[in-house]
Scaffold this motif. Structure first.
Motif, PDB file in Angstrom:
ATOM      1  N   LYS A  43      -6.867  -4.845  13.707  1.00  0.00           N
ATOM      2  CA  LYS A  43      -6.673  -3.548  13.305  1.00  0.00           C
ATOM      3  C   LYS A  43      -7.151  -3.455  11.970  1.00  0.00           C
ATOM      4  CE  LYS A  43      -5.846  -2.265  17.586  1.00  0.00           C
ATOM      5  NZ  LYS A  43      -6.564  -1.711  18.414  1.00  0.00           N
ATOM      6  N   GLU A  44      -7.717  -2.086  11.616  1.00  0.00           N
ATOM      7  CA  GLU A  44      -8.000  -1.842  10.104  1.00  0.00           C
ATOM      8  C   GLU A  44      -6.558  -1.533   9.515  1.00  0.00           C
ATOM      9  OE1 GLU A  44     -12.230   0.456   9.754  1.00  0.00           O
ATOM     10  OE2 GLU A  44     -10.602   1.447  10.345  1.00  0.00           O
ATOM     11  N   ARG A  45      -6.654  -1.697   8.174  1.00  0.00           N
ATOM     12  CA  ARG A  45      -5.624  -1.371   7.276  1.00  0.00           C
ATOM     13  C   ARG A  45      -5.355   0.269   7.284  1.00  0.00           C
ATOM     14  NH1 ARG A  45      -5.183  -4.723   1.901  1.00  0.00           N
ATOM     15  NH2 ARG A  45      -7.011  -3.313   1.516  1.00  0.00           N
ATOM     16  N   ASP A  46      -4.337   0.685   7.531  1.00  0.00           N
ATOM     17  CA  ASP A  46      -4.122   2.436   7.711  1.00  0.00           C
ATOM     18  C   ASP A  46      -3.017   2.546   6.560  1.00  0.00           C
ATOM     19  OD1 ASP A  46      -4.684   2.286  10.927  1.00  0.00           O
ATOM     20  OD2 ASP A  46      -5.939   2.706   9.443  1.00  0.00           O
ATOM     21  N   VAL A  47      -2.997   3.772   5.844  1.00  0.00           N
ATOM     22  CA  VAL A  47      -1.964   4.226   5.088  1.00  0.00           C
ATOM     23  C   VAL A  47      -0.972   4.710   5.906  1.00  0.00           C
ATOM     24  CG1 VAL A  47      -3.010   6.607   4.973  1.00  0.00           C
ATOM     25  CG2 VAL A  47      -1.419   5.843   3.404  1.00  0.00           C
ATOM     26  N   VAL A  48       0.067   4.351   5.575  1.00  0.00           N
ATOM     27  CA  VAL A  48       1.506   4.759   6.171  1.00  0.00           C
ATOM     28  C   VAL A  48       2.266   5.969   5.715  1.00  0.00           C
ATOM     29  CG1 VAL A  48       3.852   4.082   7.093  1.00  0.00           C
ATOM     30  CG2 VAL A  48       1.683   2.615   7.335  1.00  0.00           C
ATOM     31  N   ALA A  49       2.398   5.799   4.294  1.00  0.00           N
ATOM     32  CA  ALA A  49       3.104   6.752   3.389  1.00  0.00           C
ATOM     33  C   ALA A  49       2.480   6.738   2.348  1.00  0.00           C
ATOM     34  CB  ALA A  49       4.615   6.340   3.470  1.00  0.00           C
ATOM     35  N   GLY A  50       2.680   7.825   1.138  1.00  0.00           N
ATOM     36  CA  GLY A  50       2.357   8.032  -0.034  1.00  0.00           C
ATOM     37  C   GLY A  50       3.460   8.632  -1.054  1.00  0.00           C
ATOM     38  N   ILE A  51       3.417   8.578  -2.140  1.00  0.00           N
ATOM     39  CA  ILE A  51       4.308   9.273  -2.976  1.00  0.00           C
ATOM     40  C   ILE A  51       3.894   9.391  -4.496  1.00  0.00           C
ATOM     41  CG2 ILE A  51       5.744   7.073  -3.862  1.00  0.00           C
ATOM     42  CD1 ILE A  51       8.263   8.978  -3.812  1.00  0.00           C
ATOM     43  N   SER A  52       3.955  10.764  -5.065  1.00  0.00           N
ATOM     44  CA  SER A  52       3.333  10.982  -6.386  1.00  0.00           C
ATOM     45  C   SER A  52       3.978  10.384  -7.262  1.00  0.00           C
ATOM     46  CB  SER A  52       3.162  12.381  -6.460  1.00  0.00           C
ATOM     47  OG  SER A  52       4.600  13.122  -6.500  1.00  0.00           O
ATOM     48  N   ARG A  53       3.645  10.110  -8.476  1.00  0.00           N
ATOM     49  CA  ARG A  53       4.162   9.418  -9.604  1.00  0.00           C
ATOM     50  C   ARG A  53       5.330   9.901  -9.940  1.00  0.00           C
ATOM     51  NH1 ARG A  53       0.440  10.835 -15.240  1.00  0.00           N
ATOM     52  NH2 ARG A  53       0.694  13.303 -14.875  1.00  0.00           N
ATOM     53  N   SER A  54       5.746  11.195  -9.779  1.00  0.00           N
ATOM     54  CA  SER A  54       6.867  11.617 -10.168  1.00  0.00           C
ATOM     55  C   SER A  54       7.973  11.712  -8.976  1.00  0.00           C
ATOM     56  CB  SER A  54       6.846  13.367 -10.615  1.00  0.00           C
ATOM     57  OG  SER A  54       6.490  14.209  -9.602  1.00  0.00           O
ATOM     58  N   GLY A  55       7.440  11.381  -7.649  1.00  0.00           N
ATOM     59  CA  GLY A  55       8.161  11.538  -6.505  1.00  0.00           C
ATOM     60  C   GLY A  55       8.187  12.969  -6.052  1.00  0.00           C
ATOM     61  N   ALA A  56       7.621  13.922  -6.510  1.00  0.00           N
ATOM     62  CA  ALA A  56       7.717  15.404  -6.026  1.00  0.00           C
ATOM     63  C   ALA A  56       6.912  15.616  -4.960  1.00  0.00           C
ATOM     64  CB  ALA A  56       7.304  16.244  -7.197  1.00  0.00           C
ATOM     65  N   ASP A  57       5.761  14.870  -4.543  1.00  0.00           N
ATOM     66  CA  ASP A  57       5.031  15.037  -3.403  1.00  0.00           C
ATOM     67  C   ASP A  57       4.736  13.769  -2.647  1.00  0.00           C
ATOM     68  OD1 ASP A  57       3.043  16.736  -5.464  1.00  0.00           O
ATOM     69  OD2 ASP A  57       3.855  17.847  -3.849  1.00  0.00           O
ATOM     70  N   THR A  58       5.119  13.835  -1.002  1.00  0.00           N
ATOM     71  CA  THR A  58       5.001  12.823  -0.417  1.00  0.00           C
ATOM     72  C   THR A  58       4.007  13.070   1.086  1.00  0.00           C
ATOM     73  OG1 THR A  58       6.777  13.321   0.851  1.00  0.00           O
ATOM     74  CG2 THR A  58       7.471  11.935  -0.749  1.00  0.00           C
ATOM     75  N   TYR A  59       3.639  11.826   1.566  1.00  0.00           N
ATOM     76  CA  TYR A  59       2.647  12.056   2.471  1.00  0.00           C
ATOM     77  C   TYR A  59       3.101  11.031   3.716  1.00  0.00           C
ATOM     78  CZ  TYR A  59      -1.370  10.903   5.587  1.00  0.00           C
ATOM     79  OH  TYR A  59      -2.167  10.577   6.547  1.00  0.00           O
ATOM     80  N   TYR A  60       3.012  11.055   4.805  1.00  0.00           N
ATOM     81  CA  TYR A  60       3.428  10.365   5.881  1.00  0.00           C
ATOM     82  C   TYR A  60       2.323  10.574   7.094  1.00  0.00           C
ATOM     83  CZ  TYR A  60       7.959   9.903   3.702  1.00  0.00           C
ATOM     84  OH  TYR A  60       9.066  10.065   2.963  1.00  0.00           O
TER      85      TYR A  60
END
Length: 122
Positions: A43-60
């Motif tokens: 399979k392709e490599r997929d993003v699971v989660a992200g976090i901004s440099r300050s931690g204020a924003d997240t993505y799932y």
């Protein structure tokens, strides 16, 4: 210039939990957003989660929302991925990466770790 080293992978039964860690070198850790990605066999490599440099924003990703939690400790130059209620389909090599938050969310990273294997048995 930025070196990333993942740890914490292993074998776990379905429904179990695991916490991954990514240790970054240097004093520039706080300048980057961070992300966790995974790649299953064939399979392709997929993003699971992200976090901004300050931690204020997240993505799932929808597939892990409500089960995984990304966090960071800039004083320790470390980002974490707490994985709960693991499923066999979570089996993959997990990588951490550094970049801007927007690029992480869209599947890119300028710096990458070596990866750590997570295997979930049924």
């Amino acid at each position: 210039q930025v070196q990333l080293v993942e740890s914490g992978g292993g074998l776990v039964q379905a429904g179990g939990s695991l916490r991954l860690s990514c240790a970054a070198s240097g004093r520039t850790f706080g300048s980057y957003a961070m992300g966790w990605f995974r790649q299953a066999p064939g399979k392709e490599r997929d993003v699971v989660a992200g976090i901004s440099r300050s931690g204020a924003d997240t993505y799932y990703a929808d597939s892990v929302k409500g089960r995984f939690t990304i966090s960071r400790d800039n004083a320790k130059n470390t980002v974490y991925l707490q994985m709960n209620s693991l499923k066999p389909e979570d089996t993959a090599v997990y990588y951490c990466a550094a970049d801007t938050f927007t690029r992480i969310v869209n599947g890119y990273g300028v710096y990458w770790g070596q990866g750590t294997q997570v295997t979930v048995s049924s």
